[in-house]
Write a protein that holds these residues in place. Structure first.
Motif, PDB file in Angstrom:
ATOM      1  N   LEU A 124      58.404  73.051-119.003  1.00 60.91           N
ATOM      2  CA  LEU A 124      57.566  72.506-117.936  1.00 60.91           C
ATOM      3  C   LEU A 124      56.182  73.152-117.935  1.00 60.91           C
ATOM      4  O   LEU A 124      55.171  72.482-117.668  1.00 60.91           O
ATOM      5  N   GLN A 125      56.121  74.416-118.231  1.00 59.78           N
ATOM      6  CA  GLN A 125      54.826  75.105-118.286  1.00 59.78           C
ATOM      7  C   GLN A 125      53.927  74.519-119.371  1.00 59.78           C
ATOM      8  O   GLN A 125      52.702  74.595-119.279  1.00 59.78           O
ATOM      9  N   GLN A 126      54.561  73.935-120.381  1.00 63.44           N
ATOM     10  CA  GLN A 126      53.806  73.317-121.473  1.00 63.44           C
ATOM     11  C   GLN A 126      53.552  71.832-121.224  1.00 63.44           C
ATOM     12  O   GLN A 126      53.108  71.113-122.112  1.00 63.44           O
ATOM     13  N   LYS A 145      70.557  68.691-105.122  1.00 61.49           N
ATOM     14  CA  LYS A 145      69.821  67.452-105.383  1.00 61.49           C
ATOM     15  C   LYS A 145      69.478  67.387-106.872  1.00 61.49           C
ATOM     16  O   LYS A 145      69.381  68.412-107.550  1.00 61.49           O
ATOM     17  N   ILE A 146      69.275  66.158-107.357  1.00 64.31           N
ATOM     18  CA  ILE A 146      68.787  65.961-108.725  1.00 64.31           C
ATOM     19  C   ILE A 146      67.277  65.835-108.662  1.00 64.31           C
ATOM     20  O   ILE A 146      66.727  65.021-107.912  1.00 64.31           O
ATOM     21  N   VAL A 147      66.603  66.674-109.472  1.00 63.78           N
ATOM     22  CA  VAL A 147      65.148  66.740-109.436  1.00 63.78           C
ATOM     23  C   VAL A 147      64.575  66.330-110.793  1.00 63.78           C
ATOM     24  O   VAL A 147      65.061  66.767-111.847  1.00 63.78           O
ATOM     25  N   LEU A 148      63.546  65.481-110.753  1.00 64.30           N
ATOM     26  CA  LEU A 148      62.790  65.128-111.947  1.00 64.30           C
ATOM     27  C   LEU A 148      61.497  65.928-111.924  1.00 64.30           C
ATOM     28  O   LEU A 148      60.772  65.918-110.920  1.00 64.30           O
ATOM     29  N   ALA A 149      61.204  66.621-113.011  1.00 66.37           N
ATOM     30  CA  ALA A 149      59.993  67.440-113.068  1.00 66.37           C
ATOM     31  C   ALA A 149      59.188  67.100-114.305  1.00 66.37           C
ATOM     32  O   ALA A 149      59.738  66.904-115.393  1.00 66.37           O
ATOM     33  N   HIS A 150      57.881  67.005-114.113  1.00 66.98           N
ATOM     34  CA  HIS A 150      56.957  66.770-115.220  1.00 66.98           C
ATOM     35  C   HIS A 150      55.826  67.760-115.057  1.00 66.98           C
ATOM     36  O   HIS A 150      54.975  67.614-114.175  1.00 66.98           O
ATOM     37  N   GLY A 151      55.834  68.787-115.913  1.00 65.36           N
ATOM     38  CA  GLY A 151      54.887  69.867-115.703  1.00 65.36           C
ATOM     39  C   GLY A 151      55.126  70.507-114.349  1.00 65.36           C
ATOM     40  O   GLY A 151      56.264  70.813-113.975  1.00 65.36           O
ATOM     41  N   PRO A 152      54.079  70.696-113.539  1.00 69.34           N
ATOM     42  CA  PRO A 152      54.255  71.327-112.223  1.00 69.34           C
ATOM     43  C   PRO A 152      54.743  70.372-111.139  1.00 69.34           C
ATOM     44  O   PRO A 152      55.083  70.798-110.040  1.00 69.34           O
ATOM     45  N   SER A 155      69.483  70.221-117.156  1.00 74.38           N
ATOM     46  CA  SER A 155      70.221  71.453-116.831  1.00 74.38           C
ATOM     47  C   SER A 155      70.917  71.282-115.490  1.00 74.38           C
ATOM     48  O   SER A 155      70.297  70.879-114.504  1.00 74.38           O
ATOM     49  N   LYS A 156      72.216  71.575-115.476  1.00 75.48           N
ATOM     50  CA  LYS A 156      72.946  71.484-114.206  1.00 75.48           C
ATOM     51  C   LYS A 156      72.905  72.795-113.435  1.00 75.48           C
ATOM     52  O   LYS A 156      73.494  72.910-112.360  1.00 75.48           O
ATOM     53  N   TYR A 157      72.187  73.786-113.986  1.00 77.47           N
ATOM     54  CA  TYR A 157      72.113  75.087-113.325  1.00 77.47           C
ATOM     55  C   TYR A 157      70.712  75.371-112.785  1.00 77.47           C
ATOM     56  O   TYR A 157      70.309  76.510-112.655  1.00 77.47           O
ATOM     57  N   GLY A 158      69.950  74.349-112.499  1.00 75.00           N
ATOM     58  CA  GLY A 158      68.596  74.579-112.013  1.00 75.00           C
ATOM     59  C   GLY A 158      67.660  74.848-113.174  1.00 75.00           C
ATOM     60  O   GLY A 158      67.950  74.532-114.334  1.00 75.00           O
ATOM     61  N   GLN A 159      66.532  75.452-112.882  1.00 75.79           N
ATOM     62  CA  GLN A 159      65.543  75.731-113.920  1.00 75.79           C
ATOM     63  C   GLN A 159      65.933  77.004-114.680  1.00 75.79           C
ATOM     64  O   GLN A 159      65.781  78.104-114.162  1.00 75.79           O
ATOM     65  N   ASN A 160      66.407  76.831-115.894  1.00 75.85           N
ATOM     66  CA  ASN A 160      66.678  78.006-116.712  1.00 75.85           C
ATOM     67  C   ASN A 160      65.428  78.340-117.535  1.00 75.85           C
ATOM     68  O   ASN A 160      64.377  77.692-117.412  1.00 75.85           O
ATOM     69  N   GLU A 161      65.536  79.324-118.373  1.00 76.97           N
ATOM     70  CA  GLU A 161      64.365  79.783-119.129  1.00 76.97           C
ATOM     71  C   GLU A 161      63.793  78.681-120.017  1.00 76.97           C
ATOM     72  O   GLU A 161      62.578  78.521-120.136  1.00 76.97           O
ATOM     73  N   THR A 162      64.690  77.880-120.609  1.00 73.66           N
ATOM     74  CA  THR A 162      64.243  76.816-121.513  1.00 73.66           C
ATOM     75  C   THR A 162      63.443  75.759-120.767  1.00 73.66           C
ATOM     76  O   THR A 162      62.358  75.352-121.202  1.00 73.66           O
ATOM     77  N   THR A 163      63.979  75.289-119.626  1.00 69.40           N
ATOM     78  CA  THR A 163      63.273  74.241-118.881  1.00 69.40           C
ATOM     79  C   THR A 163      61.970  74.764-118.294  1.00 69.40           C
ATOM     80  O   THR A 163      60.964  74.050-118.264  1.00 69.40           O
ATOM     81  N   GLN A 164      61.968  75.992-117.821  1.00 69.96           N
ATOM     82  CA  GLN A 164      60.739  76.550-117.245  1.00 69.96           C
ATOM     83  C   GLN A 164      59.618  76.596-118.284  1.00 69.96           C
ATOM     84  O   GLN A 164      58.476  76.195-118.011  1.00 69.96           O
ATOM     85  N   LYS A 165      59.935  77.083-119.467  1.00 73.69           N
ATOM     86  CA  LYS A 165      58.926  77.165-120.524  1.00 73.69           C
ATOM     87  C   LYS A 165      58.442  75.768-120.893  1.00 73.69           C
ATOM     88  O   LYS A 165      57.230  75.547-121.112  1.00 73.69           O
TER      89      LYS A 165
END
Length: 716
Positions: free
Chosen positions: A645-647, A658-665, A633-643
């Motif tokens: 990541l929570q899983q 900045k470009i961020v890589l996230a895995h869960g929390p 997502s180029k718009y930060g954490q949207n609803e789809t990415t947040q859900k």
């Protein structure tokens, strides 16, 4: 004026996975005209005529998922295009082809349908399709149709064009192991695996089969010399150069003897248990017709056996038995052979049959003369007559094999230098060591037939195809290289090029096929638009390729299919609902969705789908992936990415430039957007999402983060 007919207006050959299925298919566009108003239940007698011609249609389950389901559809009323699909598949089945996938779907034009059927071979399936059209029309119009003749024509094509049983069993075993296959010729040359992980087979020969070993195996005299030097028991014998020399050799060796071509095969021209000068000299003349020289060797009493060596071990053994007829005081030997032996459905010249017919040849004449009989003699009631001493190597005895026998036979294959060999052994009892019974190995053959082990006349089939595949791909190897497939409505080329750049920085030799050309290891191989099946297939054939990246637009998927069966990473950049393909009847948003989802359907369980979370339709494809999903997502954490990541999922997004890589929390900053030159120089509005997609592929491929950053900073 009405037009009640089925017209085949176009046929597309989809040679790889498509929106329909994972396997190659024919997509036939058919126009049923005014038959659109004539479902099957409105045509008097239609279902009865069709089922009388093809009673095996009862096995088609259709949408009901039960035996007789298709017949129920006929009785309730279904349309000719759907019927054409089922009849095409059934004609292929009756001609000896495996069952397969089929669908019939309406287009946006009245009366025009897409009929899709599994295509094991393009020409065979086309022939079946046209016969099916004629058969269905004959049933509609209540006129005769020669079903056996149609099946016979398709059957003849299957015999000449489809993979032979030996090659087919290896390919089937590879398919069970999820190893991809690609037929390279109209013959039996097949590639298993891709790129530098591939192996090749040609019937039961492999790319490791030694040409020297094959040459030695054809020279029976040299083979015996080498085997004897290594302590392998072989019959005494020598080459002879005339009929009189053959008789002289027989006297030196001691009768009975065997006379055979020294470079023959398939037991042609082999005469056994000969004792008289007349027999031996006559056998010499016939053996010479089957080879370039003749050998005479000591006759070993016992049964002939064929043992299959794969790698360094024996994996199957078959025993031969003689063929006899029993007199009834009325019929001649000729009639007894024709009526009692050669009518056995297991006998014939076809490669798929385990038993050979008794031939009326010199060998039979010699066998009968020993018994003071002729072919037209009438045996008395109960008199047993030997009519075939060999040629029936179809009795499964693997379970009886003594360890000493297996050791000697495997040694013989290694001495000759063959990785796969058919070793001919004469022994009275294969469950006893060779030495104690005077048994001997008489031949070692390259490229052995496998049918005797696959379809023995007596006994259980042996998994010889699986043994050969394990030999080629030991320890669970699957012949796959990393493959990245990229599709979407925009940004495909840039993403494919950037992913290739990142992979090359790890030292891999990467093949790329995209709209800018075909490349290998950064060198342009083919100019022009190469985002197609042909270019991608060429890359997968290249033994130097260690990884591959392919751009796939919707027209490639619709008109050709994809060149690979599965991929490590599947990327969908975006989905424009207006990105339709009217000429392919793709005119609705859900249609284009079904086309582009193909790329996600192919992701391996060990792979990943890279999906644009900012595009609702693309994000929905997450549920289709067999592997993990990485959202971008180029718009930060949207609803789809947040859900996600929570899983515990993975996502890549922008945050504070900045470009961020996230895995869960857990979050990791990869790099500043300002440090990526292509984003500063590109005028494309969606360049950032392309960069994120490439980063997602690199992350899924376990490319180290410092190399990803270096690649972003050096990509031009």
């Amino acid at each position: 004026m009405t037009k009640k007919t089925i017209e085949i207006i176009d046929i597309k050959v989809l040679r790889g996975p498509s929106m329909w299925t994972y396997r190659p298919v024919l997509e036939a566009w058919v126009d049923i005209g005014d038959l659109e108003d004539c479902p099957s239940n409105t045509i008097p007698g239609f279902t009865e005529r069709l089922c009388a011609w093809l009673p095996t249609l009862i096995e088609h389950r259709c949408s009901y998922g039960e035996r007789g389901g298709f017949i129920k559809r006929l009785e309730e009323g279904t349309w000719p295009a759907h019927i054409l699909e089922h009849v095409t598949l059934e004609l292929q089945n009756l001609a000896g082809m495996p069952g397969g996938f089929g669908k019939a779907r309406e287009t946006n034009k009245r009366g025009v349908y897409k009929v899709v059927v599994r295509a094991w071979h393009e020409k065979i399936t086309k022939t079946a399709l046209y016969h099916a059209r004629d058969l269905v029309m004959a049933a509609i119009e209540d006129r005769p149709f020669d079903v056996p003749a149609a099946i016979k024509e398709i059957e003849d094509l299957v015999d000449s064009l489809y993979l032979g049983p030996s090659t087919g069993c290896i390919v089937d075993a590879a398919r069970e192991r999820r190893i991809p296959s690609n037929r390279l010729s109209e013959g039996n040359l097949v590639q298993l695996g891709y790129g530098n992980k591939q192996r090749r087979i040609w019937t039961a020969e492999t790319d490791s089969t030694s040409a020297i070993g094959e040459g030695i195996s054809r020279d029976k005299d040299l083979t015996k010399t080498l085997l004897a030097a290594c302590g392998v028991p072989v019959p005494e014998g020598r080459m002879v150069d005339s009929a009189s020399d053959a008789w002289e050799a027989a006297q030196d060796i001691g009768v009975p003897v065997v006379v055979k071509p020294y470079d023959g095969n398939h037991a042609r021209g082999v005469f056994t248990n000969l004792s008289t000068q007349v027999e031996i000299e006559k056998a010499y003349a016939d053996a010479l017709k089957e080879g370039s020289g003749v050998m005479v060797e000591r006759y070993i009493p016992g049964n002939e056996h064929r043992l299959l060596v794969v790698g360094k071990k024996v994996v199957a053994a078959a025993k031969g038995e003689s063929a006899w007829v029993k007199g009834d005081g009325k019929r001649s030997i000729r009639d007894l052979i024709n009526e009692e032996i050669n009518t056995d459905p297991r006998r014939g010249d076809a490669e798929i049959l385990p038993l050979s017919p008794v031939l009326f040849d010199t060998m039979l004449e010699l066998e009968l003369s020993r018994q003071n009989l002729t072919i037209d003699a009438i045996p008395t009631i109960g008199q047993e007559v030997l009519v075939q001493r060999s040629g029936n190597m179809a009795f499964e005895v693997t379970h009886l094999m003594h360890p000493d026998v297996a050791e000697q036979v495997a040694l013989a294959a290694r001495v000759v230098g063959l990785d796969i060999a058919g070793v001919d052994l004469v022994a009275q009892d294969i469950s006893r060591p060779l030495e104690e019974q005077g048994a001997a190995i008489v031949e070692v053959n390259a490229g052995p037939g496998l049918i005797m082990h696959l379809k023995p006349a007596v006994g259980e089939p042996q998994p010889v195809g699986a043994a050969i595949v394990e030999h080629l791909f030991p320890d669970g190897a699957n012949g796959r290289i990393p493959i990245v497939g990229v599709t979407g409505s925009r940004g495909k080329t840039m993403v494919a090029q950037m992913v290739t750049h990142l992979m090359q920085l790890t030292g891999l030799k990467v093949g790329l096929a995209c709209s800018k050309g075909a490349f290998f290891n950064q060198r342009l191989q083919t100019t022009g638009n190469c985002a197609n099946w042909t270019s991608a297939n060429r890359i997968l054939l290249n033994r130097q390729v260690e990884a591959a990246v392919f751009e796939n637009d919707s027209r490639t998927i619709l008109n050709e299919g994809l060149a690979y069966d599965r991929c490590t990473v599947g990327i969908v950049t975006s989905l424009d609902p207006n990105d339709t393909v009217p000429e392919c009847a793709i005119v609705e948003p859900e249609h284009i969705y079904n086309v582009m989802r193909t790329q996600v359907d192919l992701v391996l369980p060990s792979g990943a789908a890279i999906l644009n979370a900012d595009d609702e339709a693309v994000a929905k494809m997450a549920e289709l992936s067999d592997g993990e999903v990485i959202f971008i997502s180029k718009y930060g954490q949207n609803e789809t990415t947040q859900k996600h990541l929570q899983q515990g999922g993975k996502a890549i997004f922008t945050e504070n430039e900045k470009i961020v890589l996230a895995h869960g929390p857990d979050k990791t900053v990869l790099t500043n957007i300002s440090s990526i030159p292509v984003l500063q120089s590109s005028s494309k509005a969606h360049a950032l999402e392309n960069v994120l997609a490439a980063v997602g592929a690199a992350w899924a491929l376990n490319i180290p983060k410092d190399i990803i950053v270096a690649g972003l900073q050096t990509y031009n």
